[in-house]
Design an enzyme around this catalytic site. Structure first.
Site, PDB file in Angstrom:
ATOM      1  N   GLU A 166     -31.742  50.027  84.403  1.00 13.26           N
ATOM      2  CA  GLU A 166     -31.591  51.165  83.487  1.00 13.26           C
ATOM      3  C   GLU A 166     -30.806  52.276  84.182  1.00 13.26           C
ATOM      4  O   GLU A 166     -30.864  52.438  85.401  1.00 13.26           O
ATOM      5  CB  GLU A 166     -32.962  51.664  83.033  1.00 13.26           C
ATOM      6  CG  GLU A 166     -33.968  51.951  84.143  1.00 13.26           C
ATOM      7  CD  GLU A 166     -33.825  53.332  84.745  1.00 13.26           C
ATOM      8  OE1 GLU A 166     -33.155  54.187  84.119  1.00 13.26           O
ATOM      9  OE2 GLU A 166     -34.370  53.571  85.832  1.00 13.26           O
ATOM     10  N   PHE A 167     -30.082  53.042  83.355  1.00 13.40           N
ATOM     11  CA  PHE A 167     -29.345  54.204  83.841  1.00 13.40           C
ATOM     12  C   PHE A 167     -29.689  55.394  82.944  1.00 13.40           C
ATOM     13  O   PHE A 167     -28.829  55.949  82.255  1.00 13.40           O
ATOM     14  CB  PHE A 167     -27.840  53.930  83.841  1.00 13.40           C
ATOM     15  CG  PHE A 167     -27.446  52.776  84.736  1.00 13.40           C
ATOM     16  CD1 PHE A 167     -27.342  52.938  86.104  1.00 13.40           C
ATOM     17  CD2 PHE A 167     -27.195  51.522  84.203  1.00 13.40           C
ATOM     18  CE1 PHE A 167     -26.993  51.877  86.929  1.00 13.40           C
ATOM     19  CE2 PHE A 167     -26.834  50.455  85.012  1.00 13.40           C
ATOM     20  CZ  PHE A 167     -26.736  50.634  86.384  1.00 13.40           C
ATOM     21  N   LEU A 168     -30.973  55.721  82.922  1.00 13.48           N
ATOM     22  CA  LEU A 168     -31.481  56.773  82.038  1.00 13.48           C
ATOM     23  C   LEU A 168     -31.796  58.026  82.857  1.00 13.48           C
ATOM     24  O   LEU A 168     -32.530  57.955  83.830  1.00 13.48           O
ATOM     25  CB  LEU A 168     -32.755  56.300  81.327  1.00 13.48           C
ATOM     26  CG  LEU A 168     -32.669  54.979  80.562  1.00 13.48           C
ATOM     27  CD1 LEU A 168     -34.035  54.630  79.972  1.00 13.48           C
ATOM     28  CD2 LEU A 168     -31.610  55.054  79.474  1.00 13.48           C
ATOM     29  N   ASN A 230     -27.594  55.257  92.275  1.00 11.98           N
ATOM     30  CA  ASN A 230     -28.499  56.360  92.595  1.00 11.98           C
ATOM     31  C   ASN A 230     -28.220  56.933  93.980  1.00 11.98           C
ATOM     32  O   ASN A 230     -28.304  58.144  94.200  1.00 11.98           O
ATOM     33  CB  ASN A 230     -29.953  55.901  92.495  1.00 11.98           C
ATOM     34  CG  ASN A 230     -30.449  55.908  91.064  1.00 11.98           C
ATOM     35  OD1 ASN A 230     -29.735  56.303  90.147  1.00 11.98           O
ATOM     36  ND2 ASN A 230     -31.671  55.461  90.859  1.00 11.98           N
ATOM     37  N   ALA A 274     -25.317  72.974  93.476  1.00 16.03           N
ATOM     38  CA  ALA A 274     -26.185  73.251  94.616  1.00 16.03           C
ATOM     39  C   ALA A 274     -27.573  73.634  94.118  1.00 16.03           C
ATOM     40  O   ALA A 274     -27.725  74.201  93.042  1.00 16.03           O
ATOM     41  CB  ALA A 274     -25.597  74.390  95.446  1.00 16.03           C
ATOM     42  N   CYS A 282     -36.859  58.631  91.033  1.00 14.66           N
ATOM     43  CA  CYS A 282     -35.831  57.633  91.330  1.00 14.66           C
ATOM     44  C   CYS A 282     -35.117  57.860  92.656  1.00 14.66           C
ATOM     45  O   CYS A 282     -35.193  57.022  93.564  1.00 14.66           O
ATOM     46  CB  CYS A 282     -34.800  57.601  90.198  1.00 14.66           C
ATOM     47  SG  CYS A 282     -35.452  57.018  88.623  1.00 14.66           S
ATOM     48  N   ARG A 349     -42.947  64.412  89.959  1.00 10.17           N
ATOM     49  CA  ARG A 349     -42.928  63.491  91.095  1.00 10.17           C
ATOM     50  C   ARG A 349     -41.827  63.878  92.080  1.00 10.17           C
ATOM     51  O   ARG A 349     -40.673  64.023  91.712  1.00 10.17           O
ATOM     52  CB  ARG A 349     -42.719  62.053  90.610  1.00 10.17           C
ATOM     53  CG  ARG A 349     -43.938  61.452  89.942  1.00 10.17           C
ATOM     54  CD  ARG A 349     -43.668  60.075  89.382  1.00 10.17           C
ATOM     55  NE  ARG A 349     -42.828  60.138  88.182  1.00 10.17           N
ATOM     56  CZ  ARG A 349     -42.492  59.072  87.450  1.00 10.17           C
ATOM     57  NH1 ARG A 349     -42.917  57.869  87.817  1.00 10.17           N
ATOM     58  NH2 ARG A 349     -41.734  59.214  86.384  1.00 10.17           N
TER      59      ARG A 349
END
Length: 357
Positions: A166-168, A230, A274, A282, A349
Site C-alpha cells: 500500500e502507498f496510503l 518510505n 522542515a 511507517c 505512534r
C-alpha cells in the site's frame, strides 16, 4: 468480486471500505470483538477524512460487513488481503507473526481457490513464507497446491500469493486509494502467478480505465519497493531538517531554500518541509527494518543510518530551543499544540511530540 480483508486497522479498513465502494462484496476480519461491534454499528475507531461516510454507506448497502469469525471470512473471499500489523521487534526487524498466523488460518479454512494478497509492509521473501505456511496447513488436510508434486489421493486447490504494497498517506488515505499514482503487483512467473495476476487486474480494473497505473514485477521486487519508497521519503525529511538547522545558524530563510530546491523538476516539493522529524507507524519501523535486512545480508546502508541519527536528533531540537531561550524552565507552563505525528490524523505512534513533551 468477493473480497476478504484480514485486519481492520488503518490499511485494512481503508482497503476494504474503498473496495466495497467500488461495488465489491467485502468482509473485514478482526479478532477484536469490541472494534467489530463498533464498526458494524458504523462507528469508525480511527480518524481518517471521508472514511466514516464510506463505511456507513457501504454497510447500509450491504457491500461491507465486519466479523470475528475466521472460517466465515476466509470462506467468503475469492481474493483475501492480509493487512495485519508488522510491528518492529527489539532488533529492528519486522514481526511477521500476525501475517504468518493469517496465512496459516487461510490454509486451515480455505475450501476453494484463493488469491492471497500481502498488503502489509513486509520484508523481502515474505510472500514465499506466506505461501509455505498455507501449503503446510493444506498438506495436513490432505490437500496439495496446484503446481506442486501430486500425491496419490490428495485433492488439489489453487492458491497464489501476490505482493501488493500500500502507498496510503494517513490523513489522505481514502483519496490515495481511490486515485492511486501506481498499483504495484508482485507475482510469480509460473501459471499460478499469472492466474493471480489476472484476478488482480480484474479487481483493479476501475483504476486503469483511462491510464494504466499497474506495475507488475516479482514478489521480492514489490516487497522491496515499499521499503525503498518510505526510506527515500524519510531521507528527504531528515535532509531538509539538517538544512533547516544550518539555515538558522546562517541567518537563511529555509522556506526560500525549499522553494528554490523544489522548483527543480528533478527534486520536486514533496516531503521537503522542515519540522520536528518524521514519526508515525511507517517511516521509523520501515527504515529500521530495511537497515536490519541490509545487516542480515552484509550490506551497510550508511545513508539510512545517517537518516535515523538525524531524525532522532531532530526530535530533541524544539525542546533544546525552548531551554536555550528560557534557561531554567522548572515551574514554567508549557503548551503543546499538536500531538499526532502529522496533520489530518489522530495517530500518535512514534510522534515527535512525545519526545518533546
Amino acid at each position: 468480486m468477493q473480497i476478504t480483508i484480514i485486519g481492520s486497522g488503518y490499511v485494512g479498513l481503508v482497503t476494504g471500505t474503498c473496495l466495497a465502494e467500488l461495488g465489491n462484496d467485502v468482509v473485514c476480519l478482526d479478532l477484536a470483538a469490541d472494534k467489530i461491534r463498533s464498526l458494524n454499528s458504523g462507528v469508525v475507531p480511527i480518524y481518517e477524512p471521508g472514511l466514516d461516510d464510506l463505511v456507513v454507506r457501504n454497510l447500509k448497502q450491504g457491500r461491507l460487513q465486519f466479523t470475528t469469525d475466521t472460517a466465515q471470512a476466509i470462506g467468503h473471499g475469492e481474493v483475501i488481503f492480509i493487512a495485519v500489523g508488522t510491528p518492529p521487534q527489539e532488533d529492528g526487524s519486522a514481526d511477521l507473526s500476525y501475517a504468518l498466523k493469517a496465512a496459516s488460518d487461510i490454509g486451515r479454512w480455505m475450501r476453494t481457490d484463493k488469491v492471497v494478497v500481502n498488503k502489509s509492509t513486509v520484508p523481502v521473501g515474505t510472500a514465499e513464507r506466506v505461501q509455505a505456511a498455507i501449503a503446510s496447513e493444506l498438506q495436513q488436510r490432505g490437500i496439495d497446491l496446484e503446481g506442486s508434486p501430486a500425491k496419490t489421493g490428495h485433492a488439489r486447490l489453487r492458491c497464489a500469493v501476490v505482493s501488493n504494497p500500500e502507498f496510503l498517506k494517513e490523513g489522505a488515505s481514502v483519496e490515495d486509494f481511490m486515485r492511486p499514482d501506481r498499483i504495484v503487483l508482485g507475482v510469480a512467473s509460473d501459471d499460478m502467478g499469472q492466474w493471480a495476476l489476472g484476478q488482480m487486474r480484474n479487481l483493479y480494473a476501475p483504476f486503469n480505465r483511462h491510464h494504466e497505473r499497474t506495475l507488475v514485477m516479482t514478489q521480492r521486487s514489490a516487497e522491496l519497493t515499499k521499503y525503498a519508497a518510505n526510506a527515500m521519503l524519510a531521507t528527504r525529511i531528515s535532509f531538509m531538517n539538517e538544512l533547516a538547522n544550518l539555515s538558522e545558524r546562517l541567518g537563511v530563510d529555509i522556506e526560500s531554500v525549499r522553494q528554490g530546491m523544489g522548483s527543480d523538476p528533478r527534486i520536486g516539493y514533496s516531503f521537503l518541509y522542515a519540522g520536528t522529524g518524521y514519526g508515525g507507524s511507517c517511516f521509523p519501523k520501515d527504515v529500521m527494518a530495511l537497515l536490519r535486512t541490509g545487516s542480515e545480508y552484509g550490506v551497510e546502508l550508511d545513508v539510512l543510518q545517517a537518516v535515523t541519527r538525524a531524525n532522532l536528533a531532530q526530535k530533541r531540537f524544539v525542546a533544546e530551543k525552548v531551554v536555550a531561550h528560557f534557561g531554567d524552565i522548572k515551574g514554567r507552563r508549557i503548551a503543546v499544540w499538536g500531538l499526532s505525528f502529522k496533520p489530518g490524523t489522530d495517530d500518535v505512534r512514534e510522534t515527535p511530540a512525545k519526545t518533546i513533551i
